[in-house]
Design a protein around this motif. Structure first.
Motif, short mmCIF file in Angstrom:
data_model
loop_
_atom_site.label_atom_id
_atom_site.label_comp_id
_atom_site.label_asym_id
_atom_site.label_seq_id
_atom_site.Cartn_x
_atom_site.Cartn_y
_atom_site.Cartn_z
N SER A 1 35.98 -46.46 -25.44
CA SER A 1 35.57 -47.85 -25.32
C SER A 1 36.80 -48.71 -25.03
N ASN B 1 32.05 -52.52 -26.04
CA ASN B 1 30.61 -52.40 -26.29
C ASN B 1 30.24 -51.04 -26.89
N THR B 2 30.84 -49.99 -26.35
CA THR B 2 30.50 -48.64 -26.82
C THR B 2 30.96 -48.45 -28.26
N ILE C 1 29.59 -46.43 -18.83
CA ILE C 1 29.48 -45.86 -17.49
C ILE C 1 30.63 -46.43 -16.66
N THR D 1 26.87 -47.17 -22.72
CA THR D 1 26.65 -48.60 -22.45
C THR D 1 26.99 -48.81 -20.98
N SER E 1 23.45 -48.94 -14.59
CA SER E 1 23.34 -47.52 -14.22
C SER E 1 22.67 -46.66 -15.29
C1 LIG Z 1 36.02 -49.30 -14.51
C2 LIG Z 1 34.60 -49.70 -14.76
C3 LIG Z 1 33.58 -49.13 -14.03
C4 LIG Z 1 32.24 -49.45 -14.30
N1 LIG Z 1 31.26 -48.83 -13.59
C5 LIG Z 1 29.96 -49.09 -13.91
C6 LIG Z 1 28.90 -48.41 -13.24
O1 LIG Z 1 29.11 -47.57 -12.35
N2 LIG Z 1 27.62 -48.71 -13.61
C7 LIG Z 1 27.33 -49.62 -14.60
O2 LIG Z 1 26.16 -49.81 -14.89
N3 LIG Z 1 28.33 -50.27 -15.25
C8 LIG Z 1 29.62 -50.03 -14.94
N4 LIG Z 1 30.63 -50.68 -15.62
C9 LIG Z 1 30.28 -51.57 -16.75
C10 LIG Z 1 30.47 -50.85 -18.09
O3 LIG Z 1 29.81 -49.62 -18.11
C11 LIG Z 1 29.94 -51.73 -19.25
O4 LIG Z 1 30.50 -52.99 -19.24
C12 LIG Z 1 30.21 -51.02 -20.59
O5 LIG Z 1 29.41 -51.63 -21.59
C13 LIG Z 1 31.67 -51.08 -21.01
O6 LIG Z 1 31.80 -50.42 -22.25
P1 LIG Z 1 33.05 -50.66 -23.22
O7 LIG Z 1 33.11 -52.15 -23.53
O8 LIG Z 1 32.72 -49.85 -24.43
O9 LIG Z 1 34.26 -50.16 -22.53
C14 LIG Z 1 31.95 -50.41 -15.31
C15 LIG Z 1 32.99 -51.02 -16.02
C16 LIG Z 1 34.31 -50.69 -15.74
C17 LIG Z 1 35.40 -51.35 -16.54
#
Ligand SMILES: Cc1cc2nc3c(=O)[nH]c(=O)nc-3n(C[C@H](O)[C@H](O)[C@H](O)COP(=O)(O)O)c2cc1C
Length: 176
Positions: free
Chosen positions: A21, A36-37, A103, A131, A135
């Motif tokens: 995360s 978020n995760t 993702i 999260t 996708s």
């Molecule tokens: C490098 C990157 C790539 C991402 N690619 C996707 C994606 O392919 N599909 C999607 O639905 N969200 C995508 N996201 C959004 C994240 O999956 C989403 O904001 C997630 O909740 C982030 O989790 P975290 O806060 O635990 O890191 C991406 C975010 C980042 C930073």
């Protein structure tokens, strides 16, 4: 660790959450102090008593969202296995493993591959959660099935990143 420790799941099974995360600038919710995760991982801990293991690359992603996206895409293109700050080596004491990831470009950040490939999942029960911002589970479940040989992959859960603070009930239902 004790066989009779107090970290049992609701089903009486000893559980572990392995997750990645990232805080900092986020796609939908601006700058966040906790990823978020991680919010979902902590719900699972609270609801089941699971242990947590956070996957952290030695070289963190940029705090800037766009730069982070570029870095992560380059790692995916190279099929990289980024070095981690610390490695989980042994999961033999756990029966249930929750695998949690944002993702990134349709799947997990490559550092999750680094960690998962080091472990022996034979005989484990796995529950995948993601999260995301559209996708859903992406290809995470099929990727996990490829890596975690010999495990039983149970039902998965996909939560929109911007909705994690409203998702505790969904997490609870999923764990039951
Ligand atoms: C490098 C990157 C790539 C991402 N690619 C996707 C994606 O392919 N599909 C999607 O639905 N969200 C995508 N996201 C959004 C994240 O999956 C989403 O904001 C997630 O909740 C982030 O989790 P975290 O806060 O635990 O890191 C991406 C975010 C980042 C930073």
């Amino acid at each position: 660790m004790s066989l009779f420790g107090n970290k049992e799941s609701v089903k009486g099974k000893k559980s572990l959450v392995i997750y990645f995360s990232r805080a900092d600038e986020n796609y939908a919710v601006g700058n966040i102090e906790k990823g978020n995760t991680e919010v979902i991982a902590e719900y699972i801990q609270e609801l089941t008593g699971a242990d947590l293991f956070k996957v952290e690359p030695v070289k963190p992603y940029s705090k800037n969202y766009k730069a982070c996206c570029d870095e992560a895409l380059e790692e995916k293109r190279q099929n990289a296995r980024p070095e981690l700050k610390k490695y989980l080596e042994d999961i033999s004491e756990y029966e249930v493993i929750y695998i949690g990831s944002p993702i990134y470009w349709g799947t997990m950040p490559m550092s999750m591959f680094t960690q998962l490939e080091k472990l022996d999942f034979t005989g484990k029960m796995i529950k995948v959660f993601t999260t995301h911002e559209g996708s859903g589970l992406g290809t995470v479940v099929s990727d996990v099935k490829k890596i975690c040989k010999g495990a039983t992959v149970l039902d998965s859960l996909a939560i929109q990143g911007s909705m994690v603070y409203e998702a505790k009930g969904r997490v609870q239902n999923w764990i039951k």
